[in-house]
Motif scaffolding. Structure first.
Motif, PDB file in Angstrom:
ATOM      1  N   LEU A 207      -5.888   1.278 -12.587  1.00  0.00           N
ATOM      2  CA  LEU A 207      -4.862   2.325 -12.113  1.00  0.00           C
ATOM      3  C   LEU A 207      -4.812   2.280 -10.481  1.00  0.00           C
ATOM      4  O   LEU A 207      -5.858   2.377 -10.020  1.00  0.00           O
ATOM      5  CB  LEU A 207      -4.863   3.644 -12.527  1.00  0.00           C
ATOM      6  CG  LEU A 207      -4.053   4.797 -11.863  1.00  0.00           C
ATOM      7  CD1 LEU A 207      -2.600   4.600 -12.638  1.00  0.00           C
ATOM      8  CD2 LEU A 207      -4.539   6.195 -12.421  1.00  0.00           C
ATOM      9  N   LEU A 208      -3.508   1.985 -10.045  1.00  0.00           N
ATOM     10  CA  LEU A 208      -3.496   2.048  -8.720  1.00  0.00           C
ATOM     11  C   LEU A 208      -2.634   3.061  -8.178  1.00  0.00           C
ATOM     12  O   LEU A 208      -1.651   3.359  -8.837  1.00  0.00           O
ATOM     13  CB  LEU A 208      -2.542   0.583  -8.172  1.00  0.00           C
ATOM     14  CG  LEU A 208      -3.312  -0.627  -8.035  1.00  0.00           C
ATOM     15  CD1 LEU A 208      -2.389  -1.799  -7.851  1.00  0.00           C
ATOM     16  CD2 LEU A 208      -4.369  -0.663  -6.701  1.00  0.00           C
ATOM     17  N   LEU A 209      -3.326   3.758  -7.126  1.00  0.00           N
ATOM     18  CA  LEU A 209      -2.557   4.919  -6.525  1.00  0.00           C
ATOM     19  C   LEU A 209      -2.071   4.568  -5.096  1.00  0.00           C
ATOM     20  O   LEU A 209      -3.008   3.967  -4.250  1.00  0.00           O
ATOM     21  CB  LEU A 209      -3.667   6.055  -6.430  1.00  0.00           C
ATOM     22  CG  LEU A 209      -4.269   6.461  -7.500  1.00  0.00           C
ATOM     23  CD1 LEU A 209      -5.257   7.692  -7.269  1.00  0.00           C
ATOM     24  CD2 LEU A 209      -3.293   7.025  -8.804  1.00  0.00           C
ATOM     25  N   LEU A 210      -0.878   4.468  -4.686  1.00  0.00           N
ATOM     26  CA  LEU A 210      -0.051   3.981  -3.664  1.00  0.00           C
ATOM     27  C   LEU A 210       0.351   5.200  -2.979  1.00  0.00           C
ATOM     28  O   LEU A 210       1.269   5.535  -3.437  1.00  0.00           O
ATOM     29  CB  LEU A 210       0.898   2.937  -4.014  1.00  0.00           C
ATOM     30  CG  LEU A 210       0.014   1.747  -4.699  1.00  0.00           C
ATOM     31  CD1 LEU A 210       1.192   1.153  -5.773  1.00  0.00           C
ATOM     32  CD2 LEU A 210      -0.257   0.560  -3.791  1.00  0.00           C
ATOM     33  N   ASP A 211      -0.341   5.711  -1.878  1.00  0.00           N
ATOM     34  CA  ASP A 211       0.011   6.828  -1.068  1.00  0.00           C
ATOM     35  C   ASP A 211       0.972   6.431   0.295  1.00  0.00           C
ATOM     36  O   ASP A 211       0.396   6.107   1.098  1.00  0.00           O
ATOM     37  CB  ASP A 211      -1.077   7.745  -0.737  1.00  0.00           C
ATOM     38  CG  ASP A 211      -0.822   9.104  -0.168  1.00  0.00           C
ATOM     39  OD1 ASP A 211       0.315   9.186  -0.100  1.00  0.00           O
ATOM     40  OD2 ASP A 211      -1.575   9.829   0.066  1.00  0.00           O
ATOM     41  N   GLU A 212       2.279   6.429  -0.182  1.00  0.00           N
ATOM     42  CA  GLU A 212       3.285   5.730   0.998  1.00  0.00           C
ATOM     43  C   GLU A 212       2.600   4.567   1.540  1.00  0.00           C
ATOM     44  O   GLU A 212       2.597   4.743   2.868  1.00  0.00           O
ATOM     45  CB  GLU A 212       3.543   7.028   1.937  1.00  0.00           C
ATOM     46  CG  GLU A 212       4.009   8.164   1.305  1.00  0.00           C
ATOM     47  CD  GLU A 212       4.529   9.259   2.224  1.00  0.00           C
ATOM     48  OE1 GLU A 212       5.501   8.637   3.107  1.00  0.00           O
ATOM     49  OE2 GLU A 212       4.437  10.326   2.279  1.00  0.00           O
ATOM     50  N   PRO A 213       2.451   3.695   0.911  1.00  0.00           N
ATOM     51  CA  PRO A 213       1.739   2.425   1.581  1.00  0.00           C
ATOM     52  C   PRO A 213       2.591   1.649   2.600  1.00  0.00           C
ATOM     53  O   PRO A 213       1.913   0.628   3.299  1.00  0.00           O
ATOM     54  CB  PRO A 213       1.427   1.154   0.299  1.00  0.00           C
ATOM     55  CG  PRO A 213       2.579   2.081  -0.647  1.00  0.00           C
ATOM     56  CD  PRO A 213       2.816   3.320  -0.594  1.00  0.00           C
ATOM     57  N   THR A 214       4.040   1.813   2.732  1.00  0.00           N
ATOM     58  CA  THR A 214       4.753   1.240   3.538  1.00  0.00           C
ATOM     59  C   THR A 214       5.315   1.916   4.585  1.00  0.00           C
ATOM     60  O   THR A 214       6.061   1.721   5.639  1.00  0.00           O
ATOM     61  CB  THR A 214       5.915   0.409   2.879  1.00  0.00           C
ATOM     62  OG1 THR A 214       6.726   1.505   2.464  1.00  0.00           O
ATOM     63  CG2 THR A 214       5.590  -0.407   1.674  1.00  0.00           C
TER      64      THR A 214
END
Length: 233
Positions: free
Chosen positions: A155-162
């Protein structure tokens, strides 16, 4: 084995008498991408932090592949549940050192070929020996992603990666991550405050407001809810 990789049941977190998140429930199927949106302070990052036990729940439960995550050693959990932050937190060494870090924690030494394969996936072939200090913002974001992928997360958690990037680089990194998710069948949760980005990405949408679930459903929620149009904090 459950068809849902992730199940969240009545999840809540309280701090100093205030509920930061309360009664959140959803499930996420393997290979699907959920976008989480909401105003600043709505509990988006708190939710992600609880999903890999950077913060502990005050109520409810989180099941990963049917197993309560509180029964898993945190280090093991964080290998299976990878997080990519808004601002890359890289070690002041070489790119290759950063990529190798996670696997080394469990006794696995990545070969030069393994490192190059991961860097090629994020468009940084040949960057292994480059110093972290010499990377641009976009390059650092790519290294951060490759370092997370090196752990082979479920599972990947992406916290506003951009969010920390300019518009052109943001779209470039968004396309890169979205492509990797699709090609590799990753399951992911992506926080964003941009409605248009959410529309491009989402298969499932969770809208938070004041720590509670305002709506949960498909991408059509982004069309129906007039209160989220424009840019959210």
């Amino acid at each position: 084995m459950t068809t849902h990789l992730l199940e969240v049941r009545d999840l809540g977190r309280q701090s100093e008498g205030t509920w930061l998140l309360r009664e959140i429930s959803f499930s996420l199927q393997t290979g699907k991408l959920m976008v989480v949106m909401g105003p600043s302070g709505s509990g988006k990052s708190t939710l992600l932090r609880m999903l890999n036990r950077l913060d502990e729940p005050s109520s409810g439960s989180i099941l990963l592949d049917g197993v309560d995550i509180t029964t898993l050693p945190p280090q093991s959990l964080r290998r299976r549940v990878g997080m990519v932050m808004q601002s890359p937190h890289l070690f002041p060494e070489t790119v290759a050192d950063n990529i190798r870090f996670g696997p080394l924690q469990r006794g696995k030494q990545l070969s030069d070929e393994d490192v190059e394969r991961l860097l090629s996936q994020v468009g940084l072939a040949g960057f292994g020996e480059r110093s972290i200090k010499k990377l641009s913002g976009g390059e650092a974001a790519r290294v951060s992603l490759a370092r997370t992928l090196a752990n082979e997360p479920e599972l990947l958690l992406l916290d506003e990666p951009t969010a920390a990037l300019d518009e052109a680089m943001s779209r470039e990194i968004e396309a890169l991550i979205a492509g990797l998710l699709q090609e590799n069948g990753y399951t992911a949760i992506w926080i964003t405050h941009h409605v248009e980005q959410a529309k491009r990405l989402a298969e499932q949408v969770l809208l938070l407001d004041q720590g509670r679930c305002k709506a949960l459903g498909g991408v059509e929620l982004l069309q129906q809810d007039s209160s989220i149009h424009g840019k959210m904090g």
